[in-house]
Design a protein around this motif. Structure first.
Motif, PDB file in Angstrom:
ATOM      1  N   GLY A 223      20.192 -29.064 -69.333  1.00 46.30           N
ATOM      2  CA  GLY A 223      19.818 -27.831 -70.015  1.00 46.30           C
ATOM      3  C   GLY A 223      18.916 -28.079 -71.208  1.00 46.30           C
ATOM      4  O   GLY A 223      18.007 -27.312 -71.486  1.00 46.30           O
ATOM      5  N   GLY A 224      19.166 -29.180 -71.896  1.00 47.67           N
ATOM      6  CA  GLY A 224      18.406 -29.479 -73.107  1.00 47.67           C
ATOM      7  C   GLY A 224      18.977 -28.798 -74.330  1.00 47.67           C
ATOM      8  O   GLY A 224      20.002 -28.110 -74.264  1.00 47.67           O
ATOM      9  N   ARG A 225      18.305 -28.991 -75.450  1.00 50.54           N
ATOM     10  CA  ARG A 225      18.766 -28.506 -76.758  1.00 50.54           C
ATOM     11  C   ARG A 225      19.023 -26.999 -76.742  1.00 50.54           C
ATOM     12  O   ARG A 225      20.005 -26.513 -77.280  1.00 50.54           O
ATOM     13  CB  ARG A 225      17.701 -28.873 -77.802  1.00 50.54           C
ATOM     14  N   ASP A 226      18.098 -26.235 -76.117  1.00 56.35           N
ATOM     15  CA  ASP A 226      18.194 -24.773 -76.147  1.00 56.35           C
ATOM     16  C   ASP A 226      18.238 -24.174 -74.749  1.00 56.35           C
ATOM     17  O   ASP A 226      17.785 -23.055 -74.536  1.00 56.35           O
ATOM     18  CB  ASP A 226      16.993 -24.188 -76.920  1.00 56.35           C
ATOM     19  N   GLN A 227      18.741 -24.952 -73.806  1.00 53.59           N
ATOM     20  CA  GLN A 227      18.829 -24.478 -72.412  1.00 53.59           C
ATOM     21  C   GLN A 227      17.462 -24.065 -71.864  1.00 53.59           C
ATOM     22  O   GLN A 227      17.367 -23.135 -71.067  1.00 53.59           O
ATOM     23  CB  GLN A 227      19.831 -23.315 -72.288  1.00 53.59           C
TER      24      GLN A 227
ATOM     25  N   VAL B 199      23.472 -37.108 -81.399  1.00 53.91           N
ATOM     26  CA  VAL B 199      22.472 -36.248 -80.746  1.00 53.91           C
ATOM     27  C   VAL B 199      22.727 -36.268 -79.231  1.00 53.91           C
ATOM     28  O   VAL B 199      22.852 -37.320 -78.637  1.00 53.91           O
ATOM     29  CB  VAL B 199      21.036 -36.728 -81.059  1.00 53.91           C
ATOM     30  N   ARG B 200      22.793 -35.082 -78.630  1.00 53.53           N
ATOM     31  CA  ARG B 200      23.148 -34.988 -77.208  1.00 53.53           C
ATOM     32  C   ARG B 200      21.944 -34.932 -76.274  1.00 53.53           C
ATOM     33  O   ARG B 200      22.079 -35.159 -75.077  1.00 53.53           O
ATOM     34  CB  ARG B 200      24.029 -33.743 -76.962  1.00 53.53           C
ATOM     35  N   ASP B 201      20.775 -34.557 -76.807  1.00 51.74           N
ATOM     36  CA  ASP B 201      19.585 -34.426 -75.959  1.00 51.74           C
ATOM     37  C   ASP B 201      18.394 -35.085 -76.645  1.00 51.74           C
ATOM     38  O   ASP B 201      17.821 -34.525 -77.572  1.00 51.74           O
ATOM     39  CB  ASP B 201      19.256 -32.942 -75.726  1.00 51.74           C
ATOM     40  N   PHE B 202      18.029 -36.280 -76.212  1.00 57.69           N
ATOM     41  CA  PHE B 202      16.850 -36.901 -76.813  1.00 57.69           C
ATOM     42  C   PHE B 202      16.171 -37.823 -75.819  1.00 57.69           C
ATOM     43  O   PHE B 202      16.732 -38.172 -74.786  1.00 57.69           O
ATOM     44  CB  PHE B 202      17.207 -37.650 -78.108  1.00 57.69           C
ATOM     45  N   ILE B 203      14.922 -38.163 -76.134  1.00 56.32           N
ATOM     46  CA  ILE B 203      14.224 -39.155 -75.321  1.00 56.32           C
ATOM     47  C   ILE B 203      13.708 -40.249 -76.241  1.00 56.32           C
ATOM     48  O   ILE B 203      13.387 -40.019 -77.397  1.00 56.32           O
ATOM     49  CB  ILE B 203      13.063 -38.541 -74.493  1.00 56.32           C
ATOM     50  N   ASP B 204      13.684 -41.465 -75.708  1.00 56.24           N
ATOM     51  CA  ASP B 204      13.264 -42.633 -76.464  1.00 56.24           C
ATOM     52  C   ASP B 204      12.038 -43.207 -75.747  1.00 56.24           C
ATOM     53  O   ASP B 204      12.138 -43.654 -74.605  1.00 56.24           O
ATOM     54  CB  ASP B 204      14.419 -43.633 -76.471  1.00 56.24           C
ATOM     55  N   VAL B 205      10.902 -43.118 -76.417  1.00 58.72           N
ATOM     56  CA  VAL B 205       9.644 -43.521 -75.786  1.00 58.72           C
ATOM     57  C   VAL B 205       9.237 -44.892 -76.321  1.00 58.72           C
ATOM     58  O   VAL B 205       9.058 -45.055 -77.530  1.00 58.72           O
ATOM     59  CB  VAL B 205       8.529 -42.492 -76.097  1.00 58.72           C
ATOM     60  N   PHE B 216      18.189 -39.117 -72.361  1.00 62.45           N
ATOM     61  CA  PHE B 216      19.590 -38.849 -72.649  1.00 62.45           C
ATOM     62  C   PHE B 216      19.739 -37.343 -72.733  1.00 62.45           C
ATOM     63  O   PHE B 216      19.074 -36.694 -73.543  1.00 62.45           O
ATOM     64  CB  PHE B 216      19.953 -39.519 -73.976  1.00 62.45           C
ATOM     65  N   SER B 217      20.564 -36.784 -71.863  1.00 64.57           N
ATOM     66  CA  SER B 217      20.662 -35.335 -71.795  1.00 64.57           C
ATOM     67  C   SER B 217      22.115 -34.917 -71.690  1.00 64.57           C
ATOM     68  O   SER B 217      22.873 -35.518 -70.926  1.00 64.57           O
ATOM     69  CB  SER B 217      19.876 -34.825 -70.589  1.00 64.57           C
ATOM     70  N   ASN B 218      22.479 -33.912 -72.468  1.00 60.72           N
ATOM     71  CA  ASN B 218      23.831 -33.376 -72.370  1.00 60.72           C
ATOM     72  C   ASN B 218      24.877 -34.465 -72.636  1.00 60.72           C
ATOM     73  O   ASN B 218      25.942 -34.487 -72.034  1.00 60.72           O
ATOM     74  CB  ASN B 218      24.017 -32.802 -70.954  1.00 60.72           C
TER      75      ASN B 218
END
Lengths: 412, 412
Positions: A223-227, B199-205, B216-218
């Motif tokens: 869903g992500g941060r804000d769906q 943090v529940r939703d992030f990406i590491d580039v 990393f999601s949800n």
């Protein structure tokens, strides 16, 4: 009767909602609950008629195992699908079979009328007896736009602004109302009864009036941060492109591949009069392409070029095992699908397509309704007060079902 | 002593590995275990010296609550990072503090030598006493390429082919060995001690010799069907581009933004002699851009154009709340970062950047080692036999730690 922990009920019903028939040991392995907890929970549900014994299996040791299933008439849900030009309503039973259906037109660009939604829900509830009405558990709604935590809806492109959908319907019907984005509903439906049963990593691409992608990874929604994950309509797939998007930018995916824009590109090539919602539809463009009309052929060619680019990015980022295509794309399966796999391969590493299946959704117009019914069932399980209410009533076995499956009424 | 269920141990240790200090009630709310289970588990761990009481809190009712923490010397891990040109080794304690470090060069393009990895691990183990050696729990390795289920490694671009890494090291050291991709290690490290804590939703580039994205999601890794999600190096970000990629295609993201290709583009503009691994490095290109050398300025401009396009796609597909940039990009933070946020906004809908933070990783060269140590800790918790072994020994309190944190030895 021992106390039934809500978590047990939830896990057992969730497992049974996924399978046709199950044994006690299958439930134990799926829920990771111990033998006593599963036995107590099954006994509780059997006594109330919420699940049924439908057979026996003989194990190697010669012992018999009961085979159980959800009682399809243990509860009912209302499924609602709100679209840009259409409202769809269904009464479904406990396992999502559609018992009664109603549809009505929505004027594109006009605000959503709660009273019309109420009227639609009442249409599908008419056939329930008083007793069955008590077993109505929840309302599930598939709805586009930005859905607020408090159940409000805003879809500016459709002219819907801060519509207090959930609170009003909950008050009118005294039922829990759950709201979800169509991309999520589609994911639910495909997981439940469609092509994605048992698939842990897939994406569901819907191309119609707008473009949306549902992302399911590692057995869960993304869903992500804000769906908003998967709202891919406004990625600039052609940064140098001149296609003006309704968001104000140019070169957006939606400005090239959505149905109104497929039509727009065709009209620009032919100098044709008329608008998208007029006489000529996007399916007609595809039909003319099949007859090798040059202008019509060029449009699907351009559409697939950018669609495959977007799909190749999705495949790289998410490494799904399945892509399901839905929406108006379904009507152009023969034009779009044959070369799509090799076209995606040309835009990514071969390893990404090795285990990748691409398929067109087989669910047709039912997809939203099935998804909304699944939303109602699954979410109800996670709300202890709704779950308790669902299990409060003893269901009379062999109760008369409200209507034969398949019977439906469609407004003209 | 009541029987301690492995699941309880696992949940309690997992929770304590995330926080500095915790109370019994915080553990209950994080693990969802009941009061008795948590009490038994904490007693078991306290008796063995695996956790320590480090204070008390007074609650409103006047009762005291113990504050507890992991005993940093309850166990040790070996962390190994394998890169294209460098091998890094660390001995870490139970909470991931690096106690001793060793590094060695790898010849780019030559096969990986297991005996060199063994020598590196032995270097960092030298300072452990016999008693401490018994508390060595696992080896965690961050390694690029395709990692097979059986612990084999293939990275064709680095000249590594079917290297049986895990089985050989497990036999030599009689320890469990866990292997993971660098993008996953980076995610772990940032979650554990970096910018992504909580943090529940992030990406590491990560942009360096290659390009990789950890997703990393949800609250979970996104791995995909074959654990290839986020391998974004070969998306065709410029389908009409002429940059030839090592994969054979043109216009790949890696062919434009990776360090060797940043260097290549600069060399092409200046007619300069020499290769990437020669005297001039990618940091020198950035340095010349800072001095406004025209050719050097043009290269970061082109790099950011395609980087922001790729990031805008990722943001649309995944709706993260945080993007962490790492690798060689860190050295060009001042050139790349200032306008990146507005550039991403220009390629997507405003809602996607409203809650989006973009930051450069602060972990430097430790990121891989911290990630590998976290891999060892977390994976050990999921293997009952390793977990039991970790809890088998009673840890002598106030035992001498093998080396003061920060002391390190680096091979020239």
């Amino acid at each position: 009767m021992p106390k039934i922990v809500e978590q047990w009920l939830q896990k057992v019903l969730d497992t049974m909602g996924h399978r046709t028939t199950v044994t006690r040991s299958q439930i134990m392995s799926a829920t990771k609950l111990n033998s006593a907890s599963v036995s107590h929970t099954l006994q509780f549900l059997l006594e109330r008629g919420i699940i049924l014994k439908v057979g026996e299996l003989q194990s190697k040791a010669g012992r018999h195992q009961d085979v159980m299933t959800l009682n399809p008439e243990a509860g009912y849900f209302v499924a609602v699908v709100l679209e840009s030009t259409r409202m769809r309503f269904a009464l479904t039973n406990f396992v999502g079979d559609i018992r009664y259906r109603w549809e009505a037109d929505v004027q594109l660009g006009q605000t959503l009328q709660i009273r019309e939604i109420v009227a639609g829900i009442e249409m599908v509830l008419r056939n329930l007896s008083e007793v069955q009405r008590l077993r109505l558990a929840a309302i599930g709604i598939s709805c586009p736009g930005i859905l607020s935590q408090s159940g409000g809806v805003t879809a500016l492109n459709l002219g819907w602004k801060n519509i207090s959908l959930t609170p009003e319907l909950e008050e009118i019907f005294s039922l829990p109302v759950y709201l979800e984005h169509p991309t999520h509903s589609a994911i639910r439906a495909e997981r439940w009864v469609g092509l994605a049963q048992g698939v842990r990593d897939f994406i569901d691409v819907m191309v119609g009036h707008v473009v949306g992608v549902g992302v399911f990874s590692n057995g869960r929604f993304v869903g992500g941060r804000d769906q908003m994950a998967g709202e891919v309509g406004h990625i600039r797939i052609d940064p140098d492109g001149s296609d003006v998007c309704r968001c104000g930018k140019t070169g957006c995916l939606e400005a090239i591949v959505s149905s109104p824009n497929i039509f727009r590109q065709y009209r620009a090539k032919t100098g044709l009069e008329g608008s998208y919602s007029g006489g000529l539809r996007v399916t007609d463009v595809f039909e003319r392409a099949r007859r090798h009309e040059t202008a019509a052929v060029e449009v699907p060619d351009r559409v697939t070029r950018y669609l495959r680019l977007a799909l190749s990015y999705l495949v790289n980022f998410l490494n799904p095992e399945l892509i399901i295509l839905g929406g108006d794309l379904i009507t152009a399966e023969d034009l779009l699908l044959p070369s799509l796999r090799e076209q995606i391969a040309a835009n990514t590493l071969p390893d990404f397509v090795k285990n990748l299946n691409i398929a067109v959704s087989r669910m047709g117009l039912d997809i939203g309704l099935k998804g909304a019914a699944s939303l109602a069932f699954r979410t109800a399980l996670n709300h202890p007060e709704v779950l308790k209410n669902m299990c409060r009533l003893v269901v009379e076995l062999h109760s008369h079902s409200p209507a034969v499956e398949g019977s439906s009424s469609v407004a003209s």
